[in-house]
Design a protein around this motif. Structure first.
Motif, PDB file in Angstrom:
ATOM      1  N   ALA A  98       0.834  -1.210   0.000  1.00  0.00           N
ATOM      2  CA  ALA A  98       0.000   0.000   0.000  1.00  0.00           C
ATOM      3  C   ALA A  98       0.864   1.253   0.000  1.00  0.00           C
ATOM      4  CB  ALA A  98      -0.928  -0.011   1.216  1.00  0.00           C
ATOM      5  N   LEU A  99       1.886   1.270   0.841  1.00  0.00           N
ATOM      6  CA  LEU A  99       2.761   2.444   0.909  1.00  0.00           C
ATOM      7  C   LEU A  99       3.500   2.650  -0.405  1.00  0.00           C
ATOM      8  CD1 LEU A  99       4.290   2.045   4.502  1.00  0.00           C
ATOM      9  CD2 LEU A  99       2.463   3.590   3.781  1.00  0.00           C
ATOM     10  N   LEU A 100       3.981   1.575  -1.002  1.00  0.00           N
ATOM     11  CA  LEU A 100       4.679   1.697  -2.288  1.00  0.00           C
ATOM     12  C   LEU A 100       3.760   2.203  -3.389  1.00  0.00           C
ATOM     13  CD1 LEU A 100       6.843  -1.574  -2.263  1.00  0.00           C
ATOM     14  CD2 LEU A 100       7.653   0.782  -1.952  1.00  0.00           C
ATOM     15  N   SER A 101       2.466   1.846  -3.302  1.00  0.00           N
ATOM     16  CA  SER A 101       1.520   2.289  -4.335  1.00  0.00           C
ATOM     17  C   SER A 101       1.274   3.798  -4.306  1.00  0.00           C
ATOM     18  CB  SER A 101       0.184   1.549  -4.170  1.00  0.00           C
ATOM     19  OG  SER A 101      -0.522   2.005  -3.019  1.00  0.00           O
ATOM     20  N   PHE A 102       1.561   4.436  -3.174  1.00  0.00           N
ATOM     21  CA  PHE A 102       1.367   5.885  -3.058  1.00  0.00           C
ATOM     22  C   PHE A 102       2.531   6.677  -3.652  1.00  0.00           C
ATOM     23  CE2 PHE A 102      -1.047   4.735   1.026  1.00  0.00           C
ATOM     24  CZ  PHE A 102      -2.245   4.629   0.341  1.00  0.00           C
ATOM     25  N   GLN A 117      13.716   3.244   1.449  1.00  0.00           N
ATOM     26  CA  GLN A 117      13.479   3.127   2.888  1.00  0.00           C
ATOM     27  C   GLN A 117      12.421   2.068   3.198  1.00  0.00           C
ATOM     28  OE1 GLN A 117      12.770   7.385   4.009  1.00  0.00           O
ATOM     29  NE2 GLN A 117      14.009   6.860   5.783  1.00  0.00           N
ATOM     30  N   ILE A 118      11.306   2.151   2.478  1.00  0.00           N
ATOM     31  CA  ILE A 118      10.210   1.210   2.719  1.00  0.00           C
ATOM     32  C   ILE A 118      10.654  -0.216   2.395  1.00  0.00           C
ATOM     33  CG2 ILE A 118       7.891   0.526   1.952  1.00  0.00           C
ATOM     34  CD1 ILE A 118       7.371   3.539   1.387  1.00  0.00           C
ATOM     35  N   THR A 119      11.354  -0.366   1.283  1.00  0.00           N
ATOM     36  CA  THR A 119      11.811  -1.703   0.876  1.00  0.00           C
ATOM     37  C   THR A 119      12.791  -2.294   1.887  1.00  0.00           C
ATOM     38  OG1 THR A 119      11.546  -1.076  -1.445  1.00  0.00           O
ATOM     39  CG2 THR A 119      12.887  -3.013  -0.985  1.00  0.00           C
ATOM     40  N   ASP A 120      13.684  -1.447   2.427  1.00  0.00           N
ATOM     41  CA  ASP A 120      14.691  -1.933   3.375  1.00  0.00           C
ATOM     42  C   ASP A 120      14.091  -2.276   4.735  1.00  0.00           C
ATOM     43  OD1 ASP A 120      16.588  -1.625   1.434  1.00  0.00           O
ATOM     44  OD2 ASP A 120      17.332   0.312   2.158  1.00  0.00           O
ATOM     45  N   VAL A 121      13.273  -1.360   5.262  1.00  0.00           N
ATOM     46  CA  VAL A 121      12.727  -1.563   6.613  1.00  0.00           C
ATOM     47  C   VAL A 121      11.674  -2.667   6.614  1.00  0.00           C
ATOM     48  CG1 VAL A 121      11.479  -0.485   8.527  1.00  0.00           C
ATOM     49  CG2 VAL A 121      13.224   0.814   7.289  1.00  0.00           C
ATOM     50  N   LEU A 122      10.849  -2.725   5.569  1.00  0.00           N
ATOM     51  CA  LEU A 122       9.794  -3.740   5.501  1.00  0.00           C
ATOM     52  C   LEU A 122      10.207  -4.884   4.591  1.00  0.00           C
ATOM     53  CD1 LEU A 122       6.611  -1.442   5.349  1.00  0.00           C
ATOM     54  CD2 LEU A 122       7.631  -2.574   7.335  1.00  0.00           C
ATOM     55  N   GLU A 149       5.940   2.153  14.211  1.00  0.00           N
ATOM     56  CA  GLU A 149       6.363   3.563  14.307  1.00  0.00           C
ATOM     57  C   GLU A 149       6.874   4.052  12.948  1.00  0.00           C
ATOM     58  OE1 GLU A 149       9.239   4.043  17.385  1.00  0.00           O
ATOM     59  OE2 GLU A 149       7.887   3.334  18.977  1.00  0.00           O
ATOM     60  N   PHE A 150       7.680   3.214  12.296  1.00  0.00           N
ATOM     61  CA  PHE A 150       8.187   3.584  10.960  1.00  0.00           C
ATOM     62  C   PHE A 150       7.036   3.759   9.977  1.00  0.00           C
ATOM     63  CE2 PHE A 150       9.286   1.960   6.718  1.00  0.00           C
ATOM     64  CZ  PHE A 150      10.224   2.905   6.331  1.00  0.00           C
ATOM     65  N   ILE A 151       6.087   2.822  10.013  1.00  0.00           N
ATOM     66  CA  ILE A 151       4.935   2.886   9.094  1.00  0.00           C
ATOM     67  C   ILE A 151       4.148   4.174   9.296  1.00  0.00           C
ATOM     68  CG2 ILE A 151       2.681   1.832   8.607  1.00  0.00           C
ATOM     69  CD1 ILE A 151       4.049  -0.912   9.212  1.00  0.00           C
ATOM     70  N   ILE A 152       3.945   4.550  10.562  1.00  0.00           N
ATOM     71  CA  ILE A 152       3.180   5.769  10.850  1.00  0.00           C
ATOM     72  C   ILE A 152       3.916   7.003  10.336  1.00  0.00           C
ATOM     73  CG2 ILE A 152       2.302   7.231  12.721  1.00  0.00           C
ATOM     74  CD1 ILE A 152       1.842   4.631  14.321  1.00  0.00           C
ATOM     75  N   VAL A 153       5.224   7.034  10.481  1.00  0.00           N
ATOM     76  CA  VAL A 153       6.013   8.170   9.986  1.00  0.00           C
ATOM     77  C   VAL A 153       5.872   8.283   8.462  1.00  0.00           C
ATOM     78  CG1 VAL A 153       8.359   9.058   9.648  1.00  0.00           C
ATOM     79  CG2 VAL A 153       7.675   8.166  11.880  1.00  0.00           C
ATOM     80  N   ILE A 154       5.984   7.167   7.762  1.00  0.00           N
ATOM     81  CA  ILE A 154       5.852   7.181   6.294  1.00  0.00           C
ATOM     82  C   ILE A 154       4.443   7.602   5.888  1.00  0.00           C
ATOM     83  CG2 ILE A 154       5.927   5.790   4.193  1.00  0.00           C
ATOM     84  CD1 ILE A 154       8.664   6.344   5.367  1.00  0.00           C
ATOM     85  N   MET A 155       3.430   7.114   6.605  1.00  0.00           N
ATOM     86  CA  MET A 155       2.043   7.513   6.297  1.00  0.00           C
ATOM     87  C   MET A 155       1.877   9.015   6.469  1.00  0.00           C
ATOM     88  SD  MET A 155      -0.051   4.354   8.076  1.00  0.00           S
ATOM     89  CE  MET A 155      -1.673   5.075   7.808  1.00  0.00           C
ATOM     90  N   GLY A 156       2.479   9.579   7.515  1.00  0.00           N
ATOM     91  CA  GLY A 156       2.403  11.022   7.726  1.00  0.00           C
ATOM     92  C   GLY A 156       3.070  11.803   6.615  1.00  0.00           C
ATOM     93  N   THR A 157       4.111  11.225   6.012  1.00  0.00           N
ATOM     94  CA  THR A 157       4.806  11.888   4.905  1.00  0.00           C
ATOM     95  C   THR A 157       3.986  11.849   3.619  1.00  0.00           C
ATOM     96  OG1 THR A 157       6.945  11.216   5.847  1.00  0.00           O
ATOM     97  CG2 THR A 157       6.934  11.874   3.530  1.00  0.00           C
ATOM     98  N   LEU A 158       3.265  10.748   3.411  1.00  0.00           N
ATOM     99  CA  LEU A 158       2.566  10.541   2.138  1.00  0.00           C
ATOM    100  C   LEU A 158       1.109  10.977   2.132  1.00  0.00           C
ATOM    101  CD1 LEU A 158       3.944   6.982   1.250  1.00  0.00           C
ATOM    102  CD2 LEU A 158       4.687   9.178   0.315  1.00  0.00           C
ATOM    103  N   CYS A 159       0.500  11.126   3.295  1.00  0.00           N
ATOM    104  CA  CYS A 159      -0.944  11.399   3.329  1.00  0.00           C
ATOM    105  C   CYS A 159      -1.255  12.837   2.932  1.00  0.00           C
ATOM    106  CB  CYS A 159      -1.511  11.112   4.717  1.00  0.00           C
ATOM    107  SG  CYS A 159      -1.066  12.325   5.978  1.00  0.00           S
ATOM    108  N   ALA A 160      -2.490  13.066   2.534  1.00  0.00           N
ATOM    109  CA  ALA A 160      -2.978  14.416   2.259  1.00  0.00           C
ATOM    110  C   ALA A 160      -3.104  15.181   3.574  1.00  0.00           C
ATOM    111  CB  ALA A 160      -4.337  14.339   1.560  1.00  0.00           C
TER     112      ALA A 160
END
Length: 511
Positions: free
Chosen positions: A137-141, A152-157, A178-189
């Motif tokens: 899901a994160l990669l699709s954004f 980052q996403i590929t390495d951590v996950l 925690e990492f997922i939430i940080v990435i979501m905060g970066t990508l979200c509207a």
């Protein structure tokens, strides 16, 4: 060429259209307005393209293909003409089988996850699968330029690494969350910042996973809606050709599917002919121009589209080419009926009060808001217009006296109150001269909007409509956009029909 020489043939369409569109279409934000139109106002003679008057030799496969074509055409049409179109989550009715099954399945899944994490040592099979879904899901954004985030996403996950950590008892799901939430905060509207922030306050793994997936679903919809808004300008021309191709296929299977369109245009042509005979052009250079104007296809079409705002939806079949916009025209018709009354009430009010109150813009806005509340539901069969206008009169008089007192002016006498209330209640009469005057000026304004084409500025608002100028311009934007788009799609069909009708009209005049 098509089988009918009067209708131009169009090339075949692509076959990779989406079939799952009805739910999205029904979830558009115009639904709140459409709920105002009760089922009883639907057209009993409504000709559903692809369903009525089908030849007996049409196969089930052809029927299914036609139904699919109409559905796909409806989605493309919705995206183009509805600037507020948005994809929204499907919500099943409370107590429905679908909702019950969904809740049972979800509960079973999360209970299973909870049980796995409660084991000693914990089992992470379900957790790893969820992490894999979150990663996708994160990669699709991501956009093509988001190289650093992708790495980052590929390495951590890294699921292989996570599985090894799980086997060795070194997996820290909280840290990954925690990492997922940080990435979501970066990508979200920006609109989702608050939802992402709340995730940080959830410390139990299962509730946190559930909340993460809930926010990811919202982010997916945001992305889809952004894509829709981005492609809309580029979709316009393709959609025009697409709808025309789809309709051509329907026409070839059902050649009589333009019967109601023909009647509609014929009636508009007859109206213009009557106007020309009632008001014959003056001798001189303007005579020929007046005749041509009355008989030109553009004038007939504009007259026909204006007639849709006065349509008897209960007893008259709607033109086949406009069926996808049937509800929209009904909505505008209801809005205009309400605006006619609002404008008439304000005209009566300010003719009685004079400049003392008409010069206060906030007062007119306040009265408009009151009237709208009291006229809510006027489209329903149970609505009593006379009683509602009596209530409006009482409320308006109270507001007038309050405003006059606040400005140090003399309140209305009982006699003036009775007179104002009587004039307001008289607006319930279908033949009321004030309502007819307002209606005529509204029609004139919309007609000028149609004839002005794609000009950015509006025609001058007719006298007496200034208190509802904002509402009229909003309707005009929707109306003109809808009409112009319909003209672009179906102009070859209209031109073919009008060519016959107007030639016949000219032949009768020359005899």
């Amino acid at each position: 060429m098509s089988q009918n020489p009067n209708i131009p043939h169009t090339s075949g369409e692509k076959s990779n259209d989406s079939e799952d569109i009805q739910e999205d279409r029904l979830n558009d934000p115009d639904q709140s307005m459409r709920k105002r139109i009760p089922p009883s106002t639907s057209n009993p003679h409504r000709c559903n393209i692809g369903q009525s008057s089908l030849p007996w030799h049409v196969s089930m496969e052809e029927l299914m293909e036609t139904a699919k074509g109409v559905s796909n055409m409806a989605l493309a049409h919705e995206i183009v003409v509805n600037r507020d179109f948005k994809i929204t989550p499907a919500e099943f009715p409370e107590g429905s089988l679908e909702k019950t099954v969904k809740e049972i399945v979800h509960k079973a899944f999360w209970d299973c996850l909870e049980a796995q994490l409660s084991e000693d040592p914990p089992t992470y099979d379900h957790s790893i699968k969820l992490l894999g879904e979150i990663k996708e899901a994160l990669l699709s954004f991501l956009l093509p330029g988001h190289t650093r985030l992708r790495n980052q996403i590929t390495d951590v996950l890294d699921l292989d690494l996570i599985k090894q950590e799980a086997v060795n008892g070194a997996l820290d799901i909280s840290k990954l969350a925690e990492f997922i939430i940080v990435i979501m905060g970066t990508l979200c509207a920006p609109a989702r910042d608050e939802e992402v922030k709340k995730l940080k306050d959830i410390h139990e793994i299962v509730p946190l996973f559930r909340a993460i997936f809930s926010v990811l679903d919202l982010m997916k919809m945001d992305m889809a809606n952004f894509a829709v808004s981005s492609i809309r300008p580029h979709l316009m021309q393709q959609s025009v050709e697409y709808e025309r191709q789809k309709f051509q296929k329907i026409f070839e299977k059902q050649p009589n599917c333009l019967d109601f369109v023909t009647d509609w245009l014929q009636e508009a042509s007859d109206d213009l002919a009557k106007l020309r005979h009632t008001n014959p052009p003056c001798p001189g250079t303007g005579a020929a121009a007046s005749v041509v104007s009355a008989l030109c296809p553009v004038a007939v079409q504009n007259r026909a589209y204006l007639k849709l705002l006065k349509w008897d939806h209960m007893h008259r079949p709607f033109p086949e080419t406009l069926l996808m916009d049937h509800t929209r025209f009904q909505e505008m018709q209801l809005e205009l009926k309400e605006l006619i009354l609002i404008s008439a009430i304000l005209l009566v009010l300010f003719s009685v009060t004079g400049v003392a109150l008409s010069s206060l813009p906030w007062f007119a806005d306040k009265i408009k808001a009151i009237i709208k509340v009291l006229l809510a539901g006027m489209h329903l069969p149970s609505f009593n217009l006379s009683e509602s206008l009596a209530t409006v009169g009482e409320k308006v008089c109270a507001e007038v006296n309050s405003c006059l007192s606040q400005h140090g002016l003399t309140p209305f006498t009982t006699e003036r109150e009775v007179g104002l209330k009587g004039q307001i209640q008289a607006l319930a009469n279908p033949d009321n001269a004030i309502c007819k005057l307002i209606d005529s000026r509204i029609q004139t304004f919309l007609e000028h909007c149609l004839t002005s084409g794609h000009q950015k500025s509006f025609p001058a608002i007719p006298e007496g409509l200034s208190p509802i100028q904002k509402e009229m311009e909003e309707i005009a934007v929707k109306y003109v956009r809808l009409v112009n788009y319909n003209k672009m799609v179906f102009s070859p069909y209209y031109d073919a029909i009008l060519s016959k009708l107007l030639n016949k009209e000219e032949s009768q005049l020359s005899e």
